[in-house]
Design a protein around this motif. Structure first.
Motif, PDB file in Angstrom:
ATOM      1  N   ILE A   1       0.847  -1.191   0.000  1.00 40.91           N
ATOM      2  CA  ILE A   1       0.000   0.000   0.000  1.00 40.91           C
ATOM      3  C   ILE A   1       0.885   1.244   0.000  1.00 40.91           C
ATOM      4  CG2 ILE A   1      -1.686   1.338   1.338  1.00 40.91           C
ATOM      5  CD1 ILE A   1      -2.892  -1.308   2.297  1.00 40.91           C
ATOM      6  N   LEU A   2       0.603   2.151  -0.929  1.00 43.74           N
ATOM      7  CA  LEU A   2       1.286   3.445  -0.988  1.00 43.74           C
ATOM      8  C   LEU A   2       0.257   4.531  -0.668  1.00 43.74           C
ATOM      9  CD1 LEU A   2       3.355   5.656  -1.897  1.00 43.74           C
ATOM     10  CD2 LEU A   2       2.683   5.158  -4.253  1.00 43.74           C
TER      11      LEU A   2
ATOM     12  N   PHE B   1      -1.458   6.001   7.017  1.00 44.96           N
ATOM     13  CA  PHE B   1      -0.019   5.730   7.032  1.00 44.96           C
ATOM     14  C   PHE B   1       0.328   4.518   7.899  1.00 44.96           C
ATOM     15  CE2 PHE B   1       0.348  10.267   5.650  1.00 44.96           C
ATOM     16  CZ  PHE B   1       1.035  10.021   4.469  1.00 44.96           C
TER      17      PHE B   1
ATOM     18  N   ALA C   1      -1.258   1.807   8.026  1.00 41.12           N
ATOM     19  CA  ALA C   1      -1.544   0.571   7.289  1.00 41.12           C
ATOM     20  C   ALA C   1      -0.711   0.489   6.019  1.00 41.12           C
ATOM     21  CB  ALA C   1      -3.025   0.520   6.941  1.00 41.12           C
ATOM     22  N   ALA C   2       0.178   1.483   5.815  1.00 39.66           N
ATOM     23  CA  ALA C   2       0.877   1.587   4.532  1.00 39.66           C
ATOM     24  C   ALA C   2       2.276   0.982   4.573  1.00 39.66           C
ATOM     25  CB  ALA C   2       0.970   3.058   4.131  1.00 39.66           C
ATOM     26  N   ASP C   3       2.778   0.618   3.400  1.00 40.45           N
ATOM     27  CA  ASP C   3       4.168   0.190   3.262  1.00 40.45           C
ATOM     28  C   ASP C   3       5.037   1.365   2.838  1.00 40.45           C
ATOM     29  OD1 ASP C   3       3.847  -2.901   3.426  1.00 40.45           O
ATOM     30  OD2 ASP C   3       2.259  -2.202   2.090  1.00 40.45           O
TER      31      ASP C   3
END
Ligand SMILES: Cc1cc2nc3c(=O)[nH]c(=O)nc-3n(C[C@H](O)[C@H](O)[C@H](O)COP(=O)(O)OP(=O)(O)OC[C@H]3O[C@@H](n4cnc5c(N)ncnc54)[C@H](O)[C@@H]3O)c2cc1C
Lengths: 318, 245
Positions: free
Chosen positions: A279-280, A291, A293-295
């Motif tokens: 996820i971006l 953010f 939950a993001a990579d």
């Protein structure tokens, strides 16, 4: 062992999710037959073969040209019987779901839905399913001789080393009572990458301020061969069509890459995207819950970052 | 017109999901249960259809006694009576058999439910009930209008919509924007207390999909932030680290 796959066609080509179902079935072991409704390009048949099918049952009966869930279900059950198939494998979709349900009752099969991986057959037959809208998994035992598996996207990788399948025209026995619901017309975007099928999804939220600002989202999506999605308020306000709405009450996606632009990351939105591989997040607020939950993340103004990102991708290609 | 509305009793959409007993049981601690949001759409549309065409609404839930507050809420929103099949909703097939068994005796013109429950997200119960009863099932339905004995229905498909015409009886799995969610008013809440809620025993059918253990997805390792003026770096990460573009 014999497995039947219900494959869906899109403009003569096999949907990617259906090719995943074929390769998944090959990995289950045994012979893989495919049933598909509608006209199919020769290249589609070759692709089914490469993915692992040894036989393709083509249904081109004009009576079944329009989506007909009851008649398709009867035909699939008949094909399972004909092929001696104990397994039916299909991709989760607006056709796959109801057909799997009706066939499960017709043939008395156990059903696993939202299956994310190959089964564990070390004792019994155990499948792993995504539940609570992607927030958890359940490992469950499927009882009975016949089994139906409805796959979530990315449950298997598409194989490409199979040979040419045998092709057979199949004319199912149709019954009048299967024609009670009539499709009178269809309204469908053409040429776009379908959201549930897409490997990359670019989604926009309320942070984009208005529908007139979607041009940059579409350009980024085009550059990546991605589908476009949106948050619920965006489709509620009619900035984007409802079939792009992602989340708890919309489409659940599991692409390789999900790009969220100007979306805060409410738990109901995350529910629809948390099984994405990467996820971006692009958001101007460093405290935006997305953010967590993001990579990858960019803290910045979407109107500045998105066009620059599209350029950077283009530049890297050339 | 007689309408049967099937409702699920599920954790609120903001719930943090957790499990107990060695990951074999859902942890109800601190969880608020609600009518499934999709079922709420089905119920709201049923109330509107009743206003337009007359008739009655029966709500049905397959669940143990703990689901009664959720069922009472359906009565407060506008169902006239309710049935609770006294059993844990083991799997889709089990639930479908319970609903079909009630529907067989009820002579319903229309059976409405959500497109899927938000706990197991199967989206299969409507198709199964339809198959058992030998009637069409349509899902996910975004619009449903009735004229005489015929319904005009809009179904969402990937990338668009499908328009159908269908004679009653049939089953629809509902989603937005079929109706606006209805909030029960005081009169509804008061009358719900005295509306009939009949508890019946389940059929002898067995589930065929039995959960053994639950798992949580692996936690994210933390976000890698890239400066907005260094997007070449981001493209490189997506290409060489994640290998997704
Ligand atoms: C029962 C229920 C079900 C729901 N189901 C869903 C669902 O399926 N899907 C869904 O999406 N929602 C769902 N919701 C709604 C959800 O709770 C949120 O309200 C919604 O997701 C918020 O959408 P958003 O992120 O686009 O908007 P906002 O929450 O308003 O977020 C906008 C974001 O954009 C950022 N931003 C603003 N300007 C810029 C800029 N110039 N550049 C970059 N970033 C910017 C802001 O920092 C903010 O984070 C549901 C709610 C309920 C109660």
């Amino acid at each position: 062992m014999s497995v039947l796959v219900f494959a869906e066609l899109e403009e003569g080509q096999v949907k990617k999710s259906s090719l995943e179902a074929v390769s998944y079935s090959l990995a289950l072991g045994g012979e893989v037959s495919v049933i598909a409704f509608g006209t199919m390009d020769d290249s589609a048949i070759a692709e089914l073969g490469k993915a692992g099918a040894t036989k393709v049952l083509k249904v081109t009966d004009a009576k079944l040209a329009e989506n007909n869930i009851m008649a398709y279900s009867s035909a699939v059950a008949e094909a399972m019987e004909k092929e001696g198939a104990d397994f039916l494998v299909l991709a989760k979709s607006s056709l796959g779901d109801p057909i799997s349900a009706r066939v499960a009752i017709k043939v008395g099969a156990a059903l696993g839905s939202n299956v994310v991986d190959l089964p564990d057959t070390s004792s019994g037959f155990k499948v792993k399913s995504s539940i609570y809208t992607g927030k958890a998994y359940a490992v469950s035992e499927l009882k009975g001789d016949k089994k139906i598996l409805v796959l979530k996207k990315n449950a298997a990788e598409i194989k490409e080393d199979g040979g040419a399948p045998a092709v057979e025209e199949f004319t199912p026995a149709t019954k009048d009572e299967d024609f009670k619901a009539k499709v009178t017309s269809t309204d469908k975007a053409t040429g776009d990458v379908l959201l549930p099928e897409a490997d990359i999804v670019v989604s926009g939220g309320r942070g984009l301020k208005g529908p007139e600002n979607w041009g940059m989202i579409e350009e980024l999506a085009k550059e990546l061969g991605a589908a476009t999605g949106c948050s619920k308020p965006v489709s509620d306000m009619d900035w984007r069509p409802h079939h792009e709405h992602v989340g708890q009450t919309g489409i659940k996606v599991s692409p390789s890459l999900y790009i969220a632009v100007g979306i805060s990351g409410a738990i109901q939105h995350l529910a629809g995207v948390n099984s994405s591989k990467y996820i971006l997040v692009i958001n101007k607020d460093p405290e935006a819950p997305f953010f967590k939950a993001a990579d990858y993340g960019v803290v910045g103004d979407a109107f500045d970052v998105v066009p620059k990102l599209t350029e950077a991708i283009k530049a890297q290609r050339s | 017109m007689k309408i049967l509305v099937c409702i699920t009793h599920v954790p609120d959409t903001t719930s943090r999901i957790a499990f107990t007993d060695g990951n074999t049981k859902f942890d109800k601690n601190g969880i608020q249960f609600i009518i499934g949001p999709y079922d709420d759409y089905a119920l709201a549309r049923a109330v509107e259809l009743k206003e337009q065409h007359g008739g009655s609404i029966t709500a049905i839930n397959v669940g143990e006694a703990e689901t009664e507050p959720t069922i009472r809420k359906a009565l407060a929103i506008g169902a006239d009576e309710a049935i609770r099949v006294n059993a844990h909703p083991e799997d889709a097939i089990f639930v479908a058999k319970q609903i079909a068994s009630v529907a067989k005796g009820g002579d319903y013109d229309l059976i409405l439910m959500g497109r899927e429950s938000i706990d197991f997200n199967g989206g299969q119960v409507h198709g199964m009930v339809g198959e058992i009863l030998g009637i069409p099932s349509i899902s996910p339905v975004m619009k449903l209008d009735i004229e005489g004995n015929t319904a005009k229905v809009t179904r969402e498909i990937e990338g668009g919509k499908e328009y159908l015409e269908i004679e009653m009886p049939f089953i629809a799995g509902c989603q937005e924007p079929i109706a606006e969610w209805k909030i029960p008013n005081m009169r509804g809440i008061m009358s719900a207390r005295t509306k009939p809620l009949n508890v019946i025993d389940p059929t002898g059918d067995n589930p065929m999909n039995v959960v053994e253990v639950f798992e949580m997805p692996p936690a994210k390792s933390g976000v890698k932030l890239v400066e907005p003026d260094n997007l070449e770096e981001l493209v490189k990460l997506l290409k060489t680290e994640a290998k997704v573009i």
